[in-house]
Design an enzyme around this catalytic site. Structure first.
Site, PDB file in Angstrom:
ATOM      1  N   LEU A   9     -18.099 -24.121 -13.485  1.00  0.00           N
ATOM      2  CA  LEU A   9     -17.346 -25.127 -12.730  1.00  0.00           C
ATOM      3  C   LEU A   9     -16.450 -24.455 -11.691  1.00  0.00           C
ATOM      4  O   LEU A   9     -15.605 -23.620 -12.029  1.00  0.00           O
ATOM      5  CB  LEU A   9     -16.496 -25.965 -13.685  1.00  0.00           C
ATOM      6  CG  LEU A   9     -17.266 -26.598 -14.841  1.00  0.00           C
ATOM      7  CD1 LEU A   9     -16.363 -27.521 -15.643  1.00  0.00           C
ATOM      8  CD2 LEU A   9     -18.490 -27.354 -14.328  1.00  0.00           C
ATOM      9  N   ARG A  16      -2.680 -25.988  -7.339  1.00  0.00           N
ATOM     10  CA  ARG A  16      -1.495 -25.212  -7.683  1.00  0.00           C
ATOM     11  C   ARG A  16      -1.480 -23.838  -7.001  1.00  0.00           C
ATOM     12  O   ARG A  16      -0.475 -23.160  -6.983  1.00  0.00           O
ATOM     13  CB  ARG A  16      -1.415 -25.062  -9.209  1.00  0.00           C
ATOM     14  CG  ARG A  16      -1.092 -26.379  -9.913  1.00  0.00           C
ATOM     15  CD  ARG A  16      -1.447 -26.363 -11.397  1.00  0.00           C
ATOM     16  NE  ARG A  16      -2.867 -26.603 -11.636  1.00  0.00           N
ATOM     17  CZ  ARG A  16      -3.423 -26.703 -12.843  1.00  0.00           C
ATOM     18  NH1 ARG A  16      -2.690 -26.566 -13.919  1.00  0.00           N
ATOM     19  NH2 ARG A  16      -4.723 -26.932 -12.971  1.00  0.00           N
ATOM     20  N   GLY A 140      -5.461 -27.165 -22.529  1.00  0.00           N
ATOM     21  CA  GLY A 140      -5.835 -28.170 -23.510  1.00  0.00           C
ATOM     22  C   GLY A 140      -5.629 -27.574 -24.898  1.00  0.00           C
ATOM     23  O   GLY A 140      -5.908 -26.390 -25.117  1.00  0.00           O
ATOM     24  N   GLU A 155      -5.387 -32.622 -23.607  1.00  0.00           N
ATOM     25  CA  GLU A 155      -4.867 -31.914 -22.439  1.00  0.00           C
ATOM     26  C   GLU A 155      -3.343 -31.860 -22.497  1.00  0.00           C
ATOM     27  O   GLU A 155      -2.694 -32.769 -23.027  1.00  0.00           O
ATOM     28  CB  GLU A 155      -5.301 -32.630 -21.152  1.00  0.00           C
ATOM     29  CG  GLU A 155      -6.767 -32.464 -20.845  1.00  0.00           C
ATOM     30  CD  GLU A 155      -7.201 -31.006 -20.828  1.00  0.00           C
ATOM     31  OE1 GLU A 155      -6.675 -30.227 -20.012  1.00  0.00           O
ATOM     32  OE2 GLU A 155      -8.052 -30.626 -21.657  1.00  0.00           O
ATOM     33  N   ASN A 228      -4.446 -20.698 -12.547  1.00  0.00           N
ATOM     34  CA  ASN A 228      -4.180 -21.936 -11.820  1.00  0.00           C
ATOM     35  C   ASN A 228      -3.143 -21.741 -10.721  1.00  0.00           C
ATOM     36  O   ASN A 228      -2.979 -22.596  -9.861  1.00  0.00           O
ATOM     37  CB  ASN A 228      -3.676 -23.016 -12.784  1.00  0.00           C
ATOM     38  CG  ASN A 228      -4.732 -23.376 -13.813  1.00  0.00           C
ATOM     39  OD1 ASN A 228      -5.917 -23.478 -13.505  1.00  0.00           O
ATOM     40  ND2 ASN A 228      -4.318 -23.540 -15.050  1.00  0.00           N
ATOM     41  N   TYR A 366      -7.943  12.765  18.376  1.00  0.00           N
ATOM     42  CA  TYR A 366      -8.695  11.530  18.289  1.00  0.00           C
ATOM     43  C   TYR A 366     -10.154  11.863  18.580  1.00  0.00           C
ATOM     44  O   TYR A 366     -10.476  12.358  19.670  1.00  0.00           O
ATOM     45  CB  TYR A 366      -8.204  10.465  19.283  1.00  0.00           C
ATOM     46  CG  TYR A 366      -9.172   9.306  19.329  1.00  0.00           C
ATOM     47  CD1 TYR A 366      -9.381   8.513  18.197  1.00  0.00           C
ATOM     48  CD2 TYR A 366      -9.934   9.025  20.469  1.00  0.00           C
ATOM     49  CE1 TYR A 366     -10.310   7.486  18.195  1.00  0.00           C
ATOM     50  CE2 TYR A 366     -10.863   7.992  20.476  1.00  0.00           C
ATOM     51  CZ  TYR A 366     -11.043   7.231  19.336  1.00  0.00           C
ATOM     52  OH  TYR A 366     -11.965   6.221  19.321  1.00  0.00           O
ATOM     53  N   ASN A 377     -14.461  24.565  15.922  1.00  0.00           N
ATOM     54  CA  ASN A 377     -13.007  24.477  15.816  1.00  0.00           C
ATOM     55  C   ASN A 377     -12.502  23.578  16.935  1.00  0.00           C
ATOM     56  O   ASN A 377     -12.663  23.887  18.109  1.00  0.00           O
ATOM     57  CB  ASN A 377     -12.376  25.859  15.936  1.00  0.00           C
ATOM     58  CG  ASN A 377     -10.894  25.780  15.613  1.00  0.00           C
ATOM     59  OD1 ASN A 377     -10.508  25.805  14.459  1.00  0.00           O
ATOM     60  ND2 ASN A 377     -10.072  25.638  16.641  1.00  0.00           N
ATOM     61  N   ALA A 423      -7.863  26.175  26.627  1.00  0.00           N
ATOM     62  CA  ALA A 423      -6.841  25.204  26.223  1.00  0.00           C
ATOM     63  C   ALA A 423      -6.384  24.388  27.424  1.00  0.00           C
ATOM     64  O   ALA A 423      -6.326  24.894  28.544  1.00  0.00           O
ATOM     65  CB  ALA A 423      -5.662  25.931  25.604  1.00  0.00           C
ATOM     66  N   ARG A 440      -8.506  23.389  34.303  1.00  0.00           N
ATOM     67  CA  ARG A 440      -7.082  23.103  34.428  1.00  0.00           C
ATOM     68  C   ARG A 440      -6.581  23.808  35.689  1.00  0.00           C
ATOM     69  O   ARG A 440      -7.242  24.731  36.187  1.00  0.00           O
ATOM     70  CB  ARG A 440      -6.313  23.605  33.196  1.00  0.00           C
ATOM     71  CG  ARG A 440      -6.398  25.094  33.025  1.00  0.00           C
ATOM     72  CD  ARG A 440      -5.672  25.606  31.788  1.00  0.00           C
ATOM     73  NE  ARG A 440      -5.675  27.054  31.766  1.00  0.00           N
ATOM     74  CZ  ARG A 440      -5.985  27.781  30.706  1.00  0.00           C
ATOM     75  NH1 ARG A 440      -6.325  27.200  29.561  1.00  0.00           N
ATOM     76  NH2 ARG A 440      -5.952  29.092  30.771  1.00  0.00           N
TER      77      ARG A 440
HETATM   78  C1  UD1 Z   1      -9.238 -27.024 -18.195  1.00  0.00           C
HETATM   79  C2  UD1 Z   1      -9.453 -27.822 -19.498  1.00  0.00           C
HETATM   80  C3  UD1 Z   1      -8.428 -27.368 -20.520  1.00  0.00           C
HETATM   81  C4  UD1 Z   1      -8.532 -25.883 -20.731  1.00  0.00           C
HETATM   82  C5  UD1 Z   1      -8.428 -25.111 -19.423  1.00  0.00           C
HETATM   83  C6  UD1 Z   1      -8.799 -23.674 -19.647  1.00  0.00           C
HETATM   84  C7  UD1 Z   1     -10.315 -30.027 -18.864  1.00  0.00           C
HETATM   85  C8  UD1 Z   1      -9.998 -31.444 -18.645  1.00  0.00           C
HETATM   86  N1  UD1 Z   1      -9.311 -29.240 -19.238  1.00  0.00           N
HETATM   87  O1  UD1 Z   1      -7.944 -27.378 -17.722  1.00  0.00           O
HETATM   88  O2  UD1 Z   1      -8.638 -28.064 -21.759  1.00  0.00           O
HETATM   89  O3  UD1 Z   1      -7.518 -25.453 -21.617  1.00  0.00           O
HETATM   90  O4  UD1 Z   1      -9.363 -25.630 -18.447  1.00  0.00           O
HETATM   91  O5  UD1 Z   1      -8.564 -22.878 -18.511  1.00  0.00           O
HETATM   92  O6  UD1 Z   1     -11.455 -29.635 -18.753  1.00  0.00           O
HETATM   93  N2  UD1 Z   1     -13.352 -28.364 -11.739  1.00  0.00           N
HETATM   94  C9  UD1 Z   1     -14.431 -28.914 -11.080  1.00  0.00           C
HETATM   95  N3  UD1 Z   1     -14.400 -30.212 -10.764  1.00  0.00           N
HETATM   96  C10 UD1 Z   1     -13.373 -31.026 -11.094  1.00  0.00           C
HETATM   97  C11 UD1 Z   1     -12.274 -30.469 -11.779  1.00  0.00           C
HETATM   98  C12 UD1 Z   1     -12.294 -29.139 -12.091  1.00  0.00           C
HETATM   99  O7  UD1 Z   1     -15.392 -28.214 -10.777  1.00  0.00           O
HETATM  100  O8  UD1 Z   1     -13.460 -32.222 -10.772  1.00  0.00           O
HETATM  101  C13 UD1 Z   1     -13.397 -26.926 -12.067  1.00  0.00           C
HETATM  102  C14 UD1 Z   1     -12.274 -26.136 -11.431  1.00  0.00           C
HETATM  103  O9  UD1 Z   1     -12.693 -25.620 -10.188  1.00  0.00           O
HETATM  104  C15 UD1 Z   1     -12.019 -25.035 -12.457  1.00  0.00           C
HETATM  105  C16 UD1 Z   1     -12.449 -25.643 -13.762  1.00  0.00           C
HETATM  106  O10 UD1 Z   1     -13.224 -26.773 -13.453  1.00  0.00           O
HETATM  107  O11 UD1 Z   1     -12.818 -23.888 -12.194  1.00  0.00           O
HETATM  108  C17 UD1 Z   1     -11.263 -26.074 -14.606  1.00  0.00           C
HETATM  109  O12 UD1 Z   1     -10.475 -26.980 -13.855  1.00  0.00           O
HETATM  110  P1  UD1 Z   1      -8.886 -26.890 -13.840  1.00  0.00           P
HETATM  111  O13 UD1 Z   1      -8.383 -27.948 -12.962  1.00  0.00           O
HETATM  112  O14 UD1 Z   1      -8.449 -25.514 -13.619  1.00  0.00           O
HETATM  113  O15 UD1 Z   1      -8.627 -27.323 -15.367  1.00  0.00           O
HETATM  114  P2  UD1 Z   1      -7.384 -26.974 -16.248  1.00  0.00           P
HETATM  115  O16 UD1 Z   1      -6.288 -27.894 -15.949  1.00  0.00           O
HETATM  116  O17 UD1 Z   1      -7.096 -25.542 -16.207  1.00  0.00           O
HETATM  117 CA    CA Z   2      -7.874 -23.809 -15.046  1.00  0.00          CA
END
Ligand code: UD1
Ligand code: CA
Length: 456
Positions: A9, A16, A140, A155, A228, A366, A377, A423, A440
């Site tokens: 993902l 953040r 979470g 969460e 994050n 340079y 040299n 030189a 020179r």
């Molecule tokens: C998530 C988990 C949390 C866990 C934590 C671990 C969920 C709801 N929560 O929270 O339980 O402890 O990771 O690090 O899953 N992303 C997408 N599409 C979206 C949302 C997120 O691709 O719509 C991807 C983000 O780019 C990221 C990953 O999912 O790589 C996690 O998303 P993030 O928003 O960081 O979740 P956390 O709040 O950290």
């Molecule tokens: Ca995360």
């Protein structure tokens, strides 16, 4: 485990981080976080990797082209929704899918292997990787039933005070049996604090259906640290640097101060090389055995031979052969090849040039767009005049030539083998091999002039 498939993902904006760069492309230990995760997946034997991209998707796809398959999540509606985007690619998948997050750069292939193995042995439909964090804020939380099995994940934002006191967290990494995963995902709602479709809700849905869900705890919570924020990025950076330094020291490299030594993940350093503080070895840099690097050296994508000494140096996209000595205060720029036993000293810059074996460039020069032979040299202050304001031209200096101090070699120009340059010359014409060139103004002495002036 060659048939392991991953869904990674990486669609989130990373709000953040407060950045215009997609979060997963931020670098830790010199490499994009997502690239670290992909490396771990491949190390664990993943044959197929599907990355879900969204915010800055094109940029992410470009950065990792050829490394994975990509699917788009056009709206970031949550981690559950993100995984669902991969379903069309996984319709035929009857086996295990490993779900990973692109923001956990400390993950290792070993941990993923362990997770996949224990998941397979358990016969569960879903296995979550958990960890006990010293500070679980933001993650979470794993809520276990009285019998110790995982009941659900809550969460941080949805958790009660009591739930927030739990320090066992969801790493965001799971193994799922694909058909059960996608069936359950369709039942996930978004009635929660963030109005998102949460992937972890799948566990509770499966459990309520009477399916077995399982948890594997990571021995070392560090591996599951998610990034994050910039502060968390800095913490991960520190851990990756430390790991790399430990690996180097175990392989026979001396680091005088590991806390002040910054070596990227893919850098290779030979044994008995000594690295002084303030050294950065970056990208695809390779350093041979028995070198002395630093203090204060920055090498980016540099190939360094054995027994090279380099202090107070910046070198990038270049090659430095065995036994060369560089520094102090040397800048070696791209497309430069420094041959063996070359000596480059104080305040010298070399660009897009080759410097032959044993040649000396000891001070204040340079050298740009030049081919310098072996055993040359180049006197103090020698300058290749390579640019006329429009075009660049090359300078060629033959083997064994001697260029006197403070000479300008106005390119294009060719100094023959073993030629001598007086030189202070500004050389605008080729010098045949074995000749002496003096270019020179001739010196004139005016008898008594200075004495007369003093008497006036
Ligand atoms: C998530 C988990 C949390 C866990 C934590 C671990 C969920 C709801 N929560 O929270 O339980 O402890 O990771 O690090 O899953 N992303 C997408 N599409 C979206 C949302 C997120 O691709 O719509 C991807 C983000 O780019 C990221 C990953 O999912 O790589 C996690 O998303 P993030 O928003 O960081 O979740 P956390 O709040 O950290
Ligand atoms: Ca995360």
């Amino acid at each position: 485990m060659a048939d392991l498939t991953t869904v990674i993902l990486a669609a989130g904006k990373g709000t953040r981080m407060k950045s215009s760069l997609p979060k997963v492309l931020h670098k830790a230990g010199g490499k994009a976080m997502l690239a670290h995760v992909l490396d771990a997946a491949k190390e664990a034997g993943a044959g197929r990797n599907i990355v879900v991209v969204g915010f800055g998707g094109e940029t992410v796809e470009k950065a990792l082209a050829g490394e994975a398959e990509f699917v788009r999540q056009t709206e970031q509606l949550g981690t559950g929704h993100a995984v669902l985007q991969a379903e069309p690619l996984l319709r035929e998948e009857k086996g295990t899918v490993l779900v990973l997050c692109g923001d956990t750069p400390l993950l290792t292939g070993n941990l993923l292997k362990k997770l996949a193995k224990e998941h397979a042995a358990s016969g569960a439909k879903a296995t979550v990787l958990t960890a006990v964090m010293p500070d679980a804020a933001g993650y979470g939380r794993i809520i276990r039933a009285v019998d110790g099995t995982v009941e659900r994940i809550v969460e941080h934002k949805d958790a009660t005070e009591e739930e927030r006191a739990v320090r066992e967290i969801n790493s965001g990494i799971y193994c799922f049996e694909a058909p059960a995963l996608f069936a359950a995902l369709k039942k996930v709602g978004n009635d929660n604090a963030q109005g998102e479709y949460y992937l972890p809700d799948v566990l509770e849905i499966l459990r309520k259906k009477g399916e077995k869900i399982f948890a594997v705890a990571a021995d070392d919570y560090e591996e599951t640290l998610g990034v994050n924020s910039r502060a968390q990025l800095a913490s991960s950076e520190k851990i990756l640097r430390r790991r790399k330094n430990e690996e180097l020291m175990a392989a026979g490299v001396t680091l005088l101060d590991p806390d002040a030594t910054y070596v990227d993940a893919d850098v290779v350093v030979g044994r008995d090389t000594v690295i002084y503080p303030g050294t950065w070895l970056e990208g695809a840099t390779v350093v041979g055995e028995g070198c002395e690097i630093g203090p204060q050296a920055r090498f980016q994508n540099v190939r360094v031979g054995a027994n090279v000494t380099a202090h107070f140096c910046y070198a990038h996209e270049c090659e430095i052969a065995d036994g060369a000595t560089l520094g102090p205060f040397v800048h070696i720029r791209p497309d430069t090849k420094i041959a063996a036993h070359v000596k480059i000293g104080n305040f010298v810059e070399v660009k897009n040039s080759s410097v032959g074996e044993g040649t000396k460039l000891p001070h204040l020069s340079y050298i740009g767009d030049a081919d310098i032979g072996a055993g040359v040299n180049m006197g103090c202050g020698t300058i290749t005049v390579n640019y006329d304001g429009r075009k660049k031209f090359r300078t060629k200096v033959g083997d064994g030539a001697f260029v006197g101090c403070n000479s300008n070699l106005v390119a294009p120009v060719h100094i023959g083998d073993n030629a001598y340059i007086g030189a202070g010359s500004t050389v605008t014409k080729d010098v045949p091999a074995g000749d002496l060139a003096i270019a020179r103004a001739r010196q004139k002495n005016i008898a008594g002039w200075a004495d007369k002036r003093r008497e006036q």
